[in-house]
Write a protein that holds these residues in place. Structure first.
Motif, PDB file in Angstrom:
ATOM      1  N   LEU A   1       0.867  -1.185   0.000  1.00  0.00           N
ATOM      2  CA  LEU A   1       0.000   0.000   0.000  1.00  0.00           C
ATOM      3  C   LEU A   1       0.897   1.225   0.000  1.00  0.00           C
ATOM      4  CD1 LEU A   1      -2.606  -0.897   2.796  1.00  0.00           C
ATOM      5  CD2 LEU A   1      -2.979  -1.034   0.360  1.00  0.00           C
ATOM      6  N   SER A   2       0.668   2.133  -0.921  1.00  0.00           N
ATOM      7  CA  SER A   2       1.489   3.343  -0.953  1.00  0.00           C
ATOM      8  C   SER A   2       0.662   4.514  -1.459  1.00  0.00           C
ATOM      9  CB  SER A   2       2.719   3.149  -1.861  1.00  0.00           C
ATOM     10  OG  SER A   2       2.331   2.932  -3.204  1.00  0.00           O
ATOM     11  N   VAL A   3       1.030   5.700  -1.006  1.00  0.00           N
ATOM     12  CA  VAL A   3       0.399   6.940  -1.452  1.00  0.00           C
ATOM     13  C   VAL A   3       1.504   7.909  -1.854  1.00  0.00           C
ATOM     14  CG1 VAL A   3      -1.672   6.669  -0.052  1.00  0.00           C
ATOM     15  CG2 VAL A   3       0.317   7.807   0.921  1.00  0.00           C
ATOM     16  N   SER A   4       1.196   8.776  -2.809  1.00  0.00           N
ATOM     17  CA  SER A   4       2.164   9.754  -3.307  1.00  0.00           C
ATOM     18  C   SER A   4       1.476  11.102  -3.447  1.00  0.00           C
ATOM     19  CB  SER A   4       2.747   9.325  -4.665  1.00  0.00           C
ATOM     20  OG  SER A   4       3.320   8.036  -4.602  1.00  0.00           O
ATOM     21  N   ILE A   5       2.232  12.170  -3.230  1.00  0.00           N
ATOM     22  CA  ILE A   5       1.715  13.523  -3.387  1.00  0.00           C
ATOM     23  C   ILE A   5       2.658  14.306  -4.288  1.00  0.00           C
ATOM     24  CG2 ILE A   5       2.899  14.416  -1.341  1.00  0.00           C
ATOM     25  CD1 ILE A   5       0.459  16.195  -0.860  1.00  0.00           C
ATOM     26  N   LEU A   6       2.086  15.193  -5.086  1.00  0.00           N
ATOM     27  CA  LEU A   6       2.856  16.013  -6.013  1.00  0.00           C
ATOM     28  C   LEU A   6       3.258  17.307  -5.327  1.00  0.00           C
ATOM     29  CD1 LEU A   6       3.903  16.344  -8.935  1.00  0.00           C
ATOM     30  CD2 LEU A   6       1.715  17.435  -9.491  1.00  0.00           C
ATOM     31  N   ARG A   7       4.594  17.507  -5.192  1.00  0.00           N
ATOM     32  CA  ARG A   7       5.127  18.714  -4.582  1.00  0.00           C
ATOM     33  C   ARG A   7       6.287  19.222  -5.405  1.00  0.00           C
ATOM     34  NH1 ARG A   7       5.299  16.610   1.697  1.00  0.00           N
ATOM     35  NH2 ARG A   7       3.100  17.007   2.218  1.00  0.00           N
ATOM     36  N   SER A   8       6.180  20.478  -5.802  1.00  0.00           N
ATOM     37  CA  SER A   8       7.247  21.141  -6.569  1.00  0.00           C
ATOM     38  C   SER A   8       7.609  20.336  -7.818  1.00  0.00           C
ATOM     39  CB  SER A   8       8.487  21.346  -5.688  1.00  0.00           C
ATOM     40  OG  SER A   8       8.167  22.110  -4.542  1.00  0.00           O
ATOM     41  N   GLY A   9       6.590  19.780  -8.463  1.00  0.00           N
ATOM     42  CA  GLY A   9       6.821  19.039  -9.702  1.00  0.00           C
ATOM     43  C   GLY A   9       7.369  17.643  -9.520  1.00  0.00           C
TER      44      GLY A   9
END
Length: 482
Positions: free
Chosen positions: A278-286
C-alpha cells in the motif's frame, strides 16, 4: 549493551571473517546488524552473542528493548534491501588494507559513538520485524526519508521518532556494481550523520537488511580467503548463488504471508483487507513524493488503528489511521463499500464506491465503483489497483484534491460483506477473460477463416466447358467475326 573501546571497521570485519567460517555450517541464512548510539552512557552492560551464535526474534527484541530503555529514543534505521557478512569481509577492508574499505563513514560513526553493538548473524525473518518492534515500543509510526528531507525535519530529544532510510542493493555478474552500490549507501549514512551532528540531538542508529545478499557456499568462502581475486573463477559460483537466491526467494515468500487487516463489529468479522503493498504519493514542486504504508498496516506485531470504521448490511467503511505521512501528522486511508440487489443479474453485488484520503481537515476522494465490484458473497482481488497507469480509481472531479495524489495497491484483496471466520470468500478476480494471448489467437483464427473463405469463393467461381473437342467427330469451329 557493553561499551567497548573503539575499533576501526577493518578490525571488526576481520573478526566477522572468522565468524563466517563458523556460520557456514548453518542452513539458515542470516544478515548482520550494526547498532551505535550518540551521546549515551549505558546504565547496564549488554554483551554481544558468542561467536557462531544466530540471533533469533526474541533475543533481538531483548537487545532493542534494552537500547530503547536506556538510550536515545530518536532512532535512525538504515534498512538495506540485502546484506550479508560477506559484504563487510569483501569490501570492508578486512584484509588489512584500510584504504580499500567502502564503509569510511560507517567506520567513523562507530569510532565516534559512545557505545556500539555488532551482531554478525541475525535471522533474516527477525530482521524483518525490526520496524514493527521499534514502532510498537516507540509508539510512533515510521517516517521514510531521504537525506535531503532530514534537514527539513526538526527533532526533539523528548519526543521519540523512527526515521527509516531505505538503501538499495544490487549484485549480478559484475561484482564492481555491488561495491559501488555499497559505497553509495555509505555516503548516505555519512550525509545523515552530518545532518544529525548539526542538530545536536542524541540518537540511536541501526544498520541492517531485510534479507541476505548471497548464500554461504564453499566456493565463495574460498574466494574470500584468496582475497576476492578468484571469486569470478570459482567453478559453480554463480550457479550456487542462483540456487541460494532461489531458496531465499521461496523462504521470503513463505515468511511474507501475513494476516489481513480485520475489523469486527462485536464478535463478528465485518471487513477484511489484505495487500502486498500500500502506498500513497503527493505532487510537490513538480515531484512525486511516495510513502509506503505497508509496514504500518501489515505484519507480525503490527496492529493498525481502525477507529472510524463501521459496517452494516448495506454499507461498510474501513478507516486505516496513520501518523506522520508525507508531512501530515494525522492521515486516514478509507475504503467505502456498499452492496445492493441488481434485478438484471438477479443477485446482490458490492462495489468499492470510494477510496478517501483524509488529512489536516482535507478530503481527497477517488471513485472506484465503475471498475471495482464483485458478487456480495465473494471477495474482490486484483494484482494492481491504482489511480495511474490504467487507473481503476479516478478523482471524483477535476477540482478534487485527489488530483494531487496517487494511490497504489499491489496484490489487493478486500471483502466487506458476508465475512465468515475472518477469512476471505472465493475471490472475484479483476483479470478479464480476453487476455492479450486470447485476443491474438482469436485474430489469427479469424484471419485464417477469411483466407479459407476467399479460397472457397474462388473455387466456387470456376466453370467447366459445355463442349469438348472430340477427335473422332467434326472439329469444333469457332466463327470469327470482323
Amino acid at each position: 549493551m557493553a561499551t567497548t573501546r573503539t575499533l576501526p571497521l577493518h578490525r571488526i570485519t576481520a573478526g566477522l571473517l572468522v565468524l563466517q567460517l563458523v556460520l557456514l555450517g548453518s542452513c539458515e541464512e542470516q544478515v548482520p546488524l550494526v547498532l551505535w548510539t550518540h551521546q549515551w552512557t549505558p546504565q547496564g552492560n549488554q554483551l554481544p552473542p558468542a561467536a557462531g551464535h544466530i540471533v533469533e526474534r526474541q533475543q533481538l527484541a531483548d537487545y532493542l528493548d534494552k537500547m530503547l530503555t536506556t538510550g536515545p529514543r530518536n532512532v535512525l534505521l538504515f534498512l538495506q534491501d540485502k546484506m550479508s557478512v560477506e559484504d563487510f569481509t569483501l569490501y570492508g577492508g578486512a584484509f588489512g588494507n584500510k584504504q580499500d574499505s567502502v564503509f569510511p563513514n560507517l567506520e567513523n560513526a562507530l569510532r565516534s559513538s559512545s557505545s556500539k553493538l555488532v551482531l554478525p548473524a541475525v535471522s533474516w525473518p527477525a530482521s524483518n520485524e525490526v520496524i514493527g518492534h521499534l514502532q510498537e515500543q516507540l509508539e510512533t509510526s515510521p517516517i521514510y526519508l531521504d537525506p535531503d528531507m532530514l534537514s527539513q525535519l526538526t527533532l526533539n530529544a523528548s519526543s521519540p521518532a523512527l526515521l527509516v532510510f531505505r538503501l538499495p542493493y544490487y549484485i549480478g555478474s559484475d561484482l564492481i556494481s555491488a561495491k559501488e552500490v555499497l559505497s553509495g549507501n555509505d555516503e548516505v549514512i555519512g550525509q545523515v550523520m552530518s545532518v544529525m551532528k548539526g542538530q545536536s540531538v542524541p540518537y540511536t542508529a541501526i544498520y541492517t537488511a531485510l534479507q541476505p545478499s548471497r548464500g554461504a557456499s564453499s566456493d565463495s568462502m574460498e574466494a574470500i580467503m584468496a582475497g576476492g581475486r578468484s571469486l569470478l573463477q570459482a567453478r559453480g559460483g554463480y550457479r550456487d548463488r542462483e540456487r541460494a537466491n532461489e531458496r531465499q526467494r521461496k523462504m521470503r515468500e513463505k515468511a511474507g504471508v501475513y494476516a489481513p487487516v480485520e475489523f469486527k463489529e462485536g464478535e463478528n468479522s465485518c471487513i477484511i483487507l489484505w495487500a502486498k503493498g500500500l502506498s500513497v504519493s503527493i505532487l510537490r514542486s513538480g515531484r512525486w513524493e511516495t510513502h509506503d504504508l505497508t509496514p504500518s498496516t501489515f505484519g507480525e506485531g503490527v496492529s493498525p488503528k481502525l477507529h472510524g470504521s463501521s459496517c452494516d448490511k448495506t454499507k461498510a467503511r474501513l478507516a486505516l489511521n496513520y501518523e506522520n505521512v508525507l508531512g501530515h501528522r494525522n492521515f486516514k486511508l478509507i475504503f467505502a463499500l456498499s452492496q445492493r440487489h441488481y434485478k438484471v443479474s438477479a443477485r446482490r453485488w458490492f462495489t468499492l464506491d470510494a477510496v478517501e484520503l483524509e488529512y489536516d481537515g482535507t478530503k481527497a476522494t477517488f471513485n472506484g465503483s465503475r471498475n471495482i465490484y464483485a458478487p456480495a458473497e465473494y471477495s474482490y482481488r486484483c494484482e494492481s489497483v491504482s489511480s495511474f497507469r490504467w487507473p481503476q480509481l479516478v478523482p471524483r472531479s477535476s477540482k478534487d484534491p485527489a488530483n494531487q495524489w496517487r494511490v497504489s495497491f499491489e496484490d489487493f484483496q478486500i471483502q466487506g460483506f458476508n465475512v465468515s471466520g475472518g477469512k476471505f470468500s472465493y475471490a472475484s478476480d479483476c483479470a478479464g477473460f480476453f487476455s492479450p494471448g486470447i485476443w491474438m489467437g482469436l485474430m489469427t483464427s479469424l484471419l485464417m477463416v477469411l483466407v479459407l473463405t476467399y479460397g472457397l469463393h474462388m473455387i466456387m467461381q470456376l466453370h467447366t466447358m459445355d463442349r469438348f473437342d472430340d477427335p473422332k467427330g467434326p472439329a469444333i469451329s469457332v466463327p470469327q467475326t470482323e
